[in-house]
Every structure is written in C-alpha cells, then in structure tokens.
Design a protein around this motif. Sequence first.
Motif, PDB file in Angstrom:
ATOM      1  N   GLN A 152       0.828  -1.214   0.000  1.00 33.67           N
ATOM      2  CA  GLN A 152       0.000   0.000   0.000  1.00 33.67           C
ATOM      3  C   GLN A 152       0.858   1.259   0.000  1.00 33.67           C
ATOM      4  O   GLN A 152       0.550   2.233  -0.694  1.00 33.67           O
ATOM      5  CB  GLN A 152      -0.920   0.009   1.224  1.00 33.67           C
ATOM      6  CG  GLN A 152      -2.034  -1.027   1.162  1.00 33.67           C
ATOM      7  CD  GLN A 152      -2.790  -1.105   2.485  1.00 33.67           C
ATOM      8  OE1 GLN A 152      -3.660  -0.300   2.727  1.00 33.67           O
ATOM      9  NE2 GLN A 152      -2.447  -2.068   3.315  1.00 33.67           N
ATOM     10  N   ILE A 153       1.938   1.239   0.763  1.00 34.95           N
ATOM     11  CA  ILE A 153       2.806   2.431   0.809  1.00 34.95           C
ATOM     12  C   ILE A 153       3.517   2.616  -0.539  1.00 34.95           C
ATOM     13  O   ILE A 153       3.615   3.745  -1.056  1.00 34.95           O
ATOM     14  CB  ILE A 153       3.842   2.315   1.960  1.00 34.95           C
ATOM     15  CG1 ILE A 153       3.129   2.402   3.316  1.00 34.95           C
ATOM     16  CG2 ILE A 153       4.924   3.382   1.867  1.00 34.95           C
ATOM     17  CD1 ILE A 153       2.490   3.745   3.643  1.00 34.95           C
ATOM     18  N   GLN A 154       3.977   1.504  -1.094  1.00 31.49           N
ATOM     19  CA  GLN A 154       4.644   1.606  -2.406  1.00 31.49           C
ATOM     20  C   GLN A 154       3.689   2.187  -3.455  1.00 31.49           C
ATOM     21  O   GLN A 154       4.046   3.063  -4.226  1.00 31.49           O
ATOM     22  CB  GLN A 154       5.137   0.227  -2.846  1.00 31.49           C
ATOM     23  CG  GLN A 154       6.405  -0.185  -2.115  1.00 31.49           C
ATOM     24  CD  GLN A 154       6.913  -1.556  -2.548  1.00 31.49           C
ATOM     25  OE1 GLN A 154       6.341  -2.189  -3.427  1.00 31.49           O
ATOM     26  NE2 GLN A 154       7.973  -2.002  -1.907  1.00 31.49           N
ATOM     27  N   GLU A 155       2.484   1.700  -3.409  1.00 32.44           N
ATOM     28  CA  GLU A 155       1.450   2.175  -4.345  1.00 32.44           C
ATOM     29  C   GLU A 155       1.195   3.672  -4.145  1.00 32.44           C
ATOM     30  O   GLU A 155       1.119   4.440  -5.099  1.00 32.44           O
ATOM     31  CB  GLU A 155       0.168   1.355  -4.089  1.00 32.44           C
ATOM     32  CG  GLU A 155      -1.002   1.650  -4.980  1.00 32.44           C
ATOM     33  CD  GLU A 155      -0.798   1.152  -6.414  1.00 32.44           C
ATOM     34  OE1 GLU A 155      -1.632   1.508  -7.236  1.00 32.44           O
ATOM     35  OE2 GLU A 155       0.197   0.444  -6.688  1.00 32.44           O
ATOM     36  N   TYR A 156       1.097   4.054  -2.893  1.00 33.88           N
ATOM     37  CA  TYR A 156       0.797   5.456  -2.579  1.00 33.88           C
ATOM     38  C   TYR A 156       1.942   6.365  -3.038  1.00 33.88           C
ATOM     39  O   TYR A 156       1.716   7.418  -3.644  1.00 33.88           O
ATOM     40  CB  TYR A 156       0.570   5.626  -1.074  1.00 33.88           C
ATOM     41  CG  TYR A 156       0.133   7.027  -0.690  1.00 33.88           C
ATOM     42  CD1 TYR A 156      -1.207   7.376  -0.680  1.00 33.88           C
ATOM     43  CD2 TYR A 156       1.075   8.015  -0.372  1.00 33.88           C
ATOM     44  CE1 TYR A 156      -1.618   8.658  -0.354  1.00 33.88           C
ATOM     45  CE2 TYR A 156       0.685   9.304  -0.053  1.00 33.88           C
ATOM     46  CZ  TYR A 156      -0.665   9.618  -0.038  1.00 33.88           C
ATOM     47  OH  TYR A 156      -1.052  10.906   0.277  1.00 33.88           O
ATOM     48  N   SER A 157       3.163   5.939  -2.738  1.00 32.14           N
ATOM     49  CA  SER A 157       4.311   6.791  -3.101  1.00 32.14           C
ATOM     50  C   SER A 157       4.455   6.883  -4.626  1.00 32.14           C
ATOM     51  O   SER A 157       4.816   7.927  -5.160  1.00 32.14           O
ATOM     52  CB  SER A 157       5.594   6.295  -2.437  1.00 32.14           C
ATOM     53  OG  SER A 157       5.752   4.931  -2.643  1.00 32.14           O
ATOM     54  N   ARG A 158       4.117   5.776  -5.320  1.00 36.36           N
ATOM     55  CA  ARG A 158       4.184   5.806  -6.784  1.00 36.36           C
ATOM     56  C   ARG A 158       3.146   6.790  -7.343  1.00 36.36           C
ATOM     57  O   ARG A 158       3.458   7.637  -8.165  1.00 36.36           O
ATOM     58  CB  ARG A 158       3.932   4.393  -7.322  1.00 36.36           C
ATOM     59  CG  ARG A 158       4.267   4.193  -8.802  1.00 36.36           C
ATOM     60  CD  ARG A 158       3.926   2.771  -9.254  1.00 36.36           C
ATOM     61  NE  ARG A 158       2.561   2.364  -8.951  1.00 36.36           N
ATOM     62  CZ  ARG A 158       1.493   2.774  -9.637  1.00 36.36           C
ATOM     63  NH1 ARG A 158       1.611   3.592 -10.653  1.00 36.36           N
ATOM     64  NH2 ARG A 158       0.292   2.361  -9.285  1.00 36.36           N
ATOM     65  N   LYS A 159       1.949   6.702  -6.808  1.00 35.71           N
ATOM     66  CA  LYS A 159       0.860   7.571  -7.284  1.00 35.71           C
ATOM     67  C   LYS A 159       1.169   9.040  -7.020  1.00 35.71           C
ATOM     68  O   LYS A 159       0.816   9.919  -7.789  1.00 35.71           O
ATOM     69  CB  LYS A 159      -0.446   7.210  -6.560  1.00 35.71           C
ATOM     70  CG  LYS A 159      -1.266   6.168  -7.278  1.00 35.71           C
ATOM     71  CD  LYS A 159      -2.618   6.040  -6.591  1.00 35.71           C
ATOM     72  CE  LYS A 159      -3.358   4.834  -7.128  1.00 35.71           C
ATOM     73  NZ  LYS A 159      -4.481   4.486  -6.268  1.00 35.71           N
ATOM     74  N   ASN A 160       1.780   9.307  -5.882  1.00 35.33           N
ATOM     75  CA  ASN A 160       2.032  10.703  -5.490  1.00 35.33           C
ATOM     76  C   ASN A 160       3.450  11.173  -5.801  1.00 35.33           C
ATOM     77  O   ASN A 160       3.845  12.261  -5.371  1.00 35.33           O
ATOM     78  CB  ASN A 160       1.750  10.874  -3.994  1.00 35.33           C
ATOM     79  CG  ASN A 160       0.275  10.783  -3.675  1.00 35.33           C
ATOM     80  OD1 ASN A 160      -0.463  11.751  -3.812  1.00 35.33           O
ATOM     81  ND2 ASN A 160      -0.167   9.583  -3.330  1.00 35.33           N
ATOM     82  N   ASN A 161       4.138  10.313  -6.543  1.00 36.62           N
ATOM     83  CA  ASN A 161       5.491  10.669  -6.967  1.00 36.62           C
ATOM     84  C   ASN A 161       6.390  11.011  -5.777  1.00 36.62           C
ATOM     85  O   ASN A 161       7.062  12.032  -5.737  1.00 36.62           O
ATOM     86  CB  ASN A 161       5.387  11.854  -7.933  1.00 36.62           C
ATOM     87  CG  ASN A 161       6.598  11.905  -8.833  1.00 36.62           C
ATOM     88  OD1 ASN A 161       7.298  10.903  -8.983  1.00 36.62           O
ATOM     89  ND2 ASN A 161       6.860  13.061  -9.397  1.00 36.62           N
ATOM     90  N   LEU A 162       6.357  10.144  -4.773  1.00 35.22           N
ATOM     91  CA  LEU A 162       7.163  10.371  -3.567  1.00 35.22           C
ATOM     92  C   LEU A 162       8.279   9.333  -3.490  1.00 35.22           C
ATOM     93  O   LEU A 162       8.131   8.214  -3.987  1.00 35.22           O
ATOM     94  CB  LEU A 162       6.298  10.217  -2.317  1.00 35.22           C
ATOM     95  CG  LEU A 162       5.134  11.180  -2.130  1.00 35.22           C
ATOM     96  CD1 LEU A 162       4.277  10.741  -0.943  1.00 35.22           C
ATOM     97  CD2 LEU A 162       5.628  12.603  -1.904  1.00 35.22           C
ATOM     98  N   GLN A 163       9.366   9.728  -2.864  1.00 34.03           N
ATOM     99  CA  GLN A 163      10.450   8.779  -2.639  1.00 34.03           C
ATOM    100  C   GLN A 163      10.121   7.959  -1.386  1.00 34.03           C
ATOM    101  O   GLN A 163       9.705   8.525  -0.375  1.00 34.03           O
ATOM    102  CB  GLN A 163      11.745   9.562  -2.428  1.00 34.03           C
ATOM    103  CG  GLN A 163      12.990   8.746  -2.611  1.00 34.03           C
ATOM    104  CD  GLN A 163      13.136   8.198  -4.036  1.00 34.03           C
ATOM    105  OE1 GLN A 163      13.026   8.951  -4.997  1.00 34.03           O
ATOM    106  NE2 GLN A 163      13.344   6.904  -4.163  1.00 34.03           N
ATOM    107  N   TYR A 164      10.252   6.657  -1.475  1.00 34.34           N
ATOM    108  CA  TYR A 164       9.980   5.817  -0.307  1.00 34.34           C
ATOM    109  C   TYR A 164      11.146   4.862  -0.084  1.00 34.34           C
ATOM    110  O   TYR A 164      11.600   4.176  -1.011  1.00 34.34           O
ATOM    111  CB  TYR A 164       8.689   5.015  -0.522  1.00 34.34           C
ATOM    112  CG  TYR A 164       8.460   3.933   0.525  1.00 34.34           C
ATOM    113  CD1 TYR A 164       8.448   4.235   1.883  1.00 34.34           C
ATOM    114  CD2 TYR A 164       8.264   2.597   0.147  1.00 34.34           C
ATOM    115  CE1 TYR A 164       8.246   3.239   2.831  1.00 34.34           C
ATOM    116  CE2 TYR A 164       8.059   1.597   1.094  1.00 34.34           C
ATOM    117  CZ  TYR A 164       8.049   1.930   2.441  1.00 34.34           C
ATOM    118  OH  TYR A 164       7.871   0.949   3.384  1.00 34.34           O
ATOM    119  N   TYR A 165      11.669   4.844   1.140  1.00 37.12           N
ATOM    120  CA  TYR A 165      12.757   3.928   1.490  1.00 37.12           C
ATOM    121  C   TYR A 165      12.300   3.008   2.614  1.00 37.12           C
ATOM    122  O   TYR A 165      11.934   3.499   3.679  1.00 37.12           O
ATOM    123  CB  TYR A 165      13.987   4.697   1.982  1.00 37.12           C
ATOM    124  CG  TYR A 165      14.563   5.636   0.954  1.00 37.12           C
ATOM    125  CD1 TYR A 165      15.435   5.176  -0.034  1.00 37.12           C
ATOM    126  CD2 TYR A 165      14.257   6.988   0.994  1.00 37.12           C
ATOM    127  CE1 TYR A 165      15.964   6.056  -0.978  1.00 37.12           C
ATOM    128  CE2 TYR A 165      14.778   7.866   0.075  1.00 37.12           C
ATOM    129  CZ  TYR A 165      15.621   7.395  -0.917  1.00 37.12           C
ATOM    130  OH  TYR A 165      16.145   8.266  -1.838  1.00 37.12           O
TER     131      TYR A 165
END
Lengths: 334, 425
Positions: free
Chosen positions: A249-262
């Motif tokens: 869910q976090i990966q999906e969210y960061s992809r949709k919102n163009n955010l960097q996620y580590y």
Amino acid sequence: MKYIKTFLIIFSFTLIFIFLNILFSPKYATNLIEGSMISEYYDEEVPHDVIFIGDCEVYANFSPIVMYEEEGISSYVRGTPQQLIWQSYSILKETLKYEKPKVVVFNVNSMRYNKPVSEAYNRLTIDKMKWSKEKIEIINNSMLKDETFISYLFPIIRYHSRYDKLTKEDFEYLFKRKKNTHNGFLINTNVKPYTSLPSKKILSNYSFSDIDYSYLDKIVSLCKKNNIELILIKAPSLYPYWYEEYETQIQEYSRKNNLQYYNFASISNEIGINYNLDTYDGGLHLNLSGATKLSKYFSNILKENYDLIDYRKNEKINKIYQKKINMYYNDIRY
Amino acid sequence: MNIFILIFSILIYASFGIYNLIYILLSTLISFFSAKTLKKSKRKKLILIVIILNILLLLFFKLYIYNNFFGIFEKTSIIVPIGISYYTFQIISYLIDVYNEKIDAETNLFNFLLYALYLPYLFIGPISRYSQLGNQLKKKKKIKLENFIYGFMRILFGLFKKVIIAQRIIVIINYIVENNFTGSYVLLSCLLYSILIYCDFSGGIDIVLGVSNLFDIKLVENFDSPYLSENLKEFWKRWNITLSNFLKDYVYIPLGGNRVSKIRNNINILITFFVSGIWHGINYILWGLLNGIILIIENNKKSKNRILNIIFNYIIVSLLWIFFIYPNSIEALTKLSTIFYEFNYISLFKNLFIFGLEISDYLILIISIVIIMIFDIKKLRIKEEIKKMTTNKKIIIILILFLLVITFGRYGIGFNVNEFIYSKF
C-alpha cells in the motif's frame, strides 16, 4: 479600594493556581524523558534542512549529529512515542511556523493506527508542546473517551494525585528544561540482541484506514504547498511486524504521489545492521551503534539526491554544532 | 432565565435517552391536565387514578430493577427512567396536595414543566413540594452576586465531601467487600459507610442546592447534622429530611399517625418504613423494617449522657447501612452476624494499610472528616459567621475550597465521580 482588594485576591489565587499547575506537571527531566522531547525543539538555535516526523522509530534510529558529521546536514527529529499520523501532521504544521526545511522525512509505521491508543502516549507527545492552534488540534484529535480537553489546559486536573509523589526534580525543573536528546535523537547505548519475537498475528484487515490516508494526503499537500520534498521511510525494526500488505500500500501510494519511499527494514543487511549488536531491545529499536550506521547511510542518500547545504562550511552554525557534537560524545561516554 | 432552565433540563434529560424524556413528559402532561381538570370540574376520581398510576409505575420499575419483574422481561427490554423515584414522589405530592385542596392546581403548563423537570433535583433530590417551590420557579430570576458566592461555596463544599472524603472511603469499603472480609472488617466498613453515604449524599445535595442558588432558586435543606442525633427517631428527622417529611405527610399521618392506639401507631411506623424501603428498592425493605422496629423499641428514649447517645445511635445507624453495602439482604445479615462472633481485631490493626490508600490519603481523610464534624457541630455559628463576612473574605473561602478540591480530590480517569449512591434510587 474594595475592588482593588478583590482584584488582588483573584490575581494572587491565579498565580498560585498557575504555580500548582506547573508544579504538578511531570517534568520528564530524568524520568520518562521521552515526554520532554517535543519541547526541546523550541530551544534550537540553528536552521534545519531536514525534519523527521514519526514515532519512536525516528527518535531512536536517526542521529542528526552523525548526519552532520558525515555530510554537514542540519536536521532535527520531531519524533515522540507512538506519534500518530494526525499528530505528525500537526507537529509538521507547527514546525513550519518556526522554519522551512527542504526535506521532511515521515516514518510510515503510524499508518497502522487509525485511532488513539493510549492516554500515556498522548501525554508524552502533547504535554510539553507550546500552546498553539496545532496543539489544540492534536488534543482534540487524540483524546480517548475518558480524557478531557480541560485536563490538558490545566494539567493539575490530570496530575493532582502527584501531591505526595513530588520529587526534587519537580522543583529543580519548575521553570527550566533538561536537555535529554541531541536534535531529537535519544541515545541508547545498551545492547540486547534479537533472540525471538512473538508469532506473526493474522489480521482481519490489512488496509490502512481512510483517516490515515487523509492525513497522509494532508502531509503531502502541506509539503507541496511549502515546496518541501517529502520522503516516506520505514525504519528498520523487527517488531511490530510490517506486513507485506502494508508495504504494498505504501509503495502504491508513493508511486501515485510521486514520492520517494525507502524501506530501511528490508535493506538492513545493506546498511550493515546486525540485530545481535545494533539493538537495545531485541530488534524493536536500534541502539547507538545501529542508529549511527543508519544515519550515515541515510545522510549519503540525502546528500546525493537533495540539494542540501553543508553547514560545516558555515562558521556560525558550525560553531553551534561543534558544541552539540561535544555534548553528544560527552553523553555517550557517561 | 426560566426558559433557559427548562430547555437545559430537557436537553440533559434527553441526553440519557429519548425514552427518559418521553416518559417524563407524558407523565408530567397527564398529571398537569388531571390536576387542572379537578380545578374545573371537581372530578376527584381522575386525579386519584393518576396518583395510583404513578405509584404503580414506580413499583413496576422498582420490581423490574430488582429482578426484571420475576424474569418476565428481558434484562434490556425496559429502560428505567433516570430519577424516577424523585420525580414520582414530587408529582404525587403535588397531586395529593391539589386533591386535598392544600394548593391550587397550576394552570400554566410552562410553570408546571419547570417544576416537574427541574433538572438539578431529579438525580438525587431533595424531593421538593410544589407549595415550597412553585412560586420561586415562577418568579423572575435575579442575577445577584450574593447568589453566586453562596452557590459556588455550596457547590465546592459538596465537592469537598464527595471527592475528598467519599471517594477515599469507597476504596476501603470496596476492598473489604471484594475480598470477602468478615468480623471486625465488616464493622469497620459499616462505621465508615456512615461517613461515606453522608458525604456522598449530602455532598450531592450541596451541589444541587448550590447550582439552584446560582439560578436564584432556594431549595429546601435535606440534612441537619444527622449523626448528632441521640436516637433513631431524631436521626430520621435530620437525615434525608424531604423524604422523611414526604413519608410523614403522605403515608404516616393519613394512616392515623400517633393519634391512634399504641399498637396501631407501631403498625403505622412499620408501614411508613416499609414504604421508605420500597422507595429505595425492593432489596431495602428489610432495612426499612429494621429501622421501624428499632425506632419502636427505642420508643424515643435516651440516656442522660448526650455523647453516649450520639455514639450509640451512630453505631446503630452504621450497622443498618450493611444493607447498602451488601444489597443482597441474606448476605448482609450473614456478614453482620460475623461482627458478633469473629473477633479478628488484631488482624484488622495489622492490615490497616492494605486497603489501597496511601498514608497521605489517610491523613487527608482524617483531617477532612474532622473539618466536616466541626462544621456539623458548629453549623449555625459558622453559617452566621460566613454571612457576616465581607465579600472578599467569602471569595477567599471559595478559592481555598477550590484549591483543596482540585488538589486533594480523587477524580479523573478511572474514577466515577458523577455517580452518587442516592442517584440510583
């Protein structure tokens, strides 16, 4: 004359009442020191390019002093115990009143909670916050069923039963604060290796709630509005479990919102974290050694990917940081 | 102001459940119109039916609370209206007084609603008569500094009794009950329960009287230093005065009171206390009857030594409270009997600090009880002194009481401060 007397009586009483409120409030100076972290920020003299928001996984795992030594990054951890996402949002809003960082780092662990969990944790986050619109917001959003707003306004209502438990600390820190953290990082040098963990519970629902998403949206939009880069992270931790479903869910969210996620939990080997040496509670949080490794690793990422100032070259700020560094190593030693 | 009081009362009442409000509104309207009809047509039967209906409904609810009316109803199928006992007695007193032509029936529905639904006394009393309260409720309320000062002083004094004393004693009593202690522990719990129920009940009444004072409404007093009574008869004149007076005027005297033969008079006393027991709840019938029996045996006699009389009466009253500590009468009697054959006093003295209170709590408790005792003994003089004081001195008393209550009170998370013993009756 009669009215002056009445005024003086009520004024004196008000002073006594205020004094009692301060006296009975926990000072969080030597006991439950996590409660003092939120207020230490107000004493900061340097600007911060990076602000961390989130729960214990930020204040135990990221050391701004190491990040400064490593890359000259000035950062601050505005983490508090079990900081819930609506609390993170309000704390970020409050922070933006004081300064405008270039990067905000949000630890997504709190996405798993969709309602207030404990009054004690609420108190550790809220008690020492300065009064502001944001504090009122946090109180209203975090109160449990039995809690009352007035008990935050007048702490004596909550802490009056401490009348026979007052200690020297309560008088010593009546009007001053004890500095317990280093730019919001809480040093813990103990080592308690990972041995075993409770078995993974099967949850009935793995989806993050609408309320969590709505606050994550608010954090995203607040950062966009202020031209701040938002980074989502999941700090290394073996427990409580970070389920695959959460991660997706976090990966999906960061992809949709163009955010960097580590997700640092998934690359702890690459960072060099050894859960036999780098944790103080069997894998829940990193100790100083683990936090140093993670902070070095993350500071390199920040330096490479974001346009951050190397404050080591700024004489005035470097001077302040040198003092901080001395205090940091002094505290490690003792 | 009157509209505000009525709307406020209705809203708070409705917040406990809309059925509460529907019941009380319906009952009030029926009572109002039946009394009004009497005024117009002199038809006394209707008012009599309404009185009987009110009594039957109260009995029904009391039986329902006791055992769901012998299991006929599901536990949750009926909601017992909040304050039903106080409300019903007030309405009955109004209807009987109208019936006996002691007062005129109220013709203004608003005024009657104000009397019937006036919130502060619906939860804990005092049971107020229309003859005492009607005119006060109708009159235009004045905002007076003196009312506020006296009102706040009374509210804080009530809170002092409730949160500083009662909330501490309840810890000891709960510990004794939960751990099934017997003998001297039961005796201790009885002796302490006297103080607990007094501080809880009279504290609640102080708050009601204080709040009413803020609205320029003077309710009748419900206590007159009851533990200074020298025998049970005197005690019942000083304890829960409004209920005692209600029972005297509407049960005891109509039965013939003391203007009958000795035997008949004793029966009248027993019936009156039987009704008192039922008013408290079916579980309290035995408690009521025992009060009546002891009162008959005492026959208003007392020794010449006032202090001894007071102590003896205090012990009698305390032992009778056992039925409040253990609402199951058989359990209450069993526990009571252990006082007389289980002499575990050494164990009690050894365990004085196991009840869950700190030493500081005991200290606060003892000091506070002494303050209340002094107040009860010197009540008239203290009231006179306070009356004579300047406004500033009165403000100082209010502020000191406020600081004491807020600092040494036991309230907040985990405490049920808004629950009063007498609000469940």
